[in-house]
Design an enzyme around this catalytic site. Structure first.
Site, mmCIF file in Angstrom:
data_model
loop_
_atom_site.group_PDB
_atom_site.id
_atom_site.type_symbol
_atom_site.label_atom_id
_atom_site.label_comp_id
_atom_site.label_asym_id
_atom_site.label_seq_id
_atom_site.Cartn_x
_atom_site.Cartn_y
_atom_site.Cartn_z
ATOM 1 N N LEU A 181 0.852 -1.182 0.000
ATOM 2 C CA LEU A 181 0.000 0.000 0.000
ATOM 3 C C LEU A 181 0.883 1.225 0.000
ATOM 4 O O LEU A 181 1.745 1.360 0.874
ATOM 5 C CB LEU A 181 -0.857 0.031 1.273
ATOM 6 C CG LEU A 181 -1.670 -1.227 1.560
ATOM 7 C CD1 LEU A 181 -2.244 -1.167 2.973
ATOM 8 C CD2 LEU A 181 -2.789 -1.356 0.540
ATOM 9 N N LYS A 182 0.660 2.079 -0.980
ATOM 10 C CA LYS A 182 1.413 3.328 -0.992
ATOM 11 C C LYS A 182 0.480 4.406 -0.463
ATOM 12 O O LYS A 182 -0.608 4.620 -1.016
ATOM 13 C CB LYS A 182 1.849 3.635 -2.424
ATOM 14 C CG LYS A 182 2.672 4.866 -2.527
ATOM 15 C CD LYS A 182 3.217 5.053 -3.928
ATOM 16 C CE LYS A 182 4.013 6.334 -3.949
ATOM 17 N NZ LYS A 182 4.432 6.740 -5.253
ATOM 18 N N VAL A 183 0.882 5.039 0.611
ATOM 19 C CA VAL A 183 0.003 6.026 1.251
ATOM 20 C C VAL A 183 0.767 7.321 1.488
ATOM 21 O O VAL A 183 1.991 7.358 1.417
ATOM 22 C CB VAL A 183 -0.535 5.502 2.617
ATOM 23 C CG1 VAL A 183 -1.347 4.233 2.445
ATOM 24 C CG2 VAL A 183 0.606 5.287 3.611
#
Ligand code: FBP
Length: 266
Positions: A181-183
């Site tokens: 997950l890129k947040v």
């Protein structure tokens, strides 16, 4: 296959940590992000190859045309959806990023993972979720890891770095089958912990954001790792720097050698 293949995961991670260089901004933001060096994909590829990046993020056009420069030398993450930034008002109100590359084609390009941006909470999120289902399930057929850019956005999102909303975005990614997950950063170590908690067994990577002071950026990186993130997927803070190798080396020391910011800058 119900999970990503170890073959790919082991290329993207070194001792459980990842350091990706993002270069999809030419489509997502356009020339305003570039100077007279970093507009050239070769400049970015050379940064990735000189340093210890475990992934290079491209849309399919760069993946095709610059193949001979990077192929087999750094893992490739192909962004399979994307949009430009010209119809800005509409994108702010109801963002939607169409699929621009099939998973089959990403595999032909030699992808080690596919990336997909989901604008969580967008008024037209339902459309995107259908697209994402196809991408995620097709990626599973190949054992390809799926990286979700989990970006809450649109008229119902008043603050896209509010810790509750970033944590919700991360949870949506876990629920929908992302492996990574890129947040965005939530502004503090304490609040980012909620994001990594909500991500469960999906691995969390933090985006860099607008280029900031090096110490501030490195501290952010140290903090996210301390609360369970697996690494970074960063663009502008590296390739807009006057000394991208210095930034990269400091990141390596923090991410792979667990050094403090002060030690990393020595
Ligand atoms: P940066 O480290 O440069 O912020 O890149 C991270 C990234 O997610 C890119 O992959 C993407 O192009 C961009 O940010 C999206 O930014 P925005 O928030 O403007 O949509």
């Amino acid at each position: 296959m119900l999970e990503p293949s170890q073959k790919y995961m082991s290329r993207l991670f070194k001792d459980g940590r990842a350091m990706f260089l993002a270069y999809d901004q030419g489509l997502e933001h356009g020339p305003k992000d570039f100077n007279d060096k970093n507009y050239n994909p070769e400049y970015i590829i050379d940064i990735a190859l000189r340093n210890k990046y475990t992934g290079l993020i491209f849309h399919k056009g760069l993946a095709e045309k610059y193949r001979e420069n990077y192929s087999g030398r750094v893992p490739l993450i192909v962004k399979v959806n994307g949009k430009d930034n010209i119809a800005k008002a509409q994108a702010e109100e109801a963002p939607y990023s169409p699929v621009v590359c099939s998973v089959d084609y990403a595999v032909k390009l030699g992808a080690d993972a596919v990336g997909y941006t989901l604008y969580v909470g967008s008024p037209i999120e339902a459309e995107a979720m259908k697209d994402f289902r196809e991408v995620q399930e097709k990626a599973r057929d190949y054992g390809l890891p799926v990286v979700g850019w989990m970006y809450p956005r649109g008229k119902y999102v008043t603050n896209d770095v509010d810790p509750n909303i970033v944590a919700y975005g991360a949870r949506v990614g876990l629920e929908l089958g992302c492996d990574l997950l890129k947040v965005k950063y939530t502004g503090s170590k304490e609040t980012f912990k909620k994001v990594t908690d909500m991500a469960g067994r999906a691995k969390v990577l933090c985006a860099g954001g607008l280029k900031s002071d090096l110490n501030v950026f490195l501290k952010q990186t140290r903090d996210i790792l301390d609360v369970g993130a697996a690494g970074v997927a960063v663009g502008r803070n590296v390739w807009q720097s006057d000394d991208p190798d210095k930034v990269s080396r400091a990141l390596e020391k923090i991410i792979f050698d667990n050094k403090s910011v002060e030690e990393a800058l020595k």
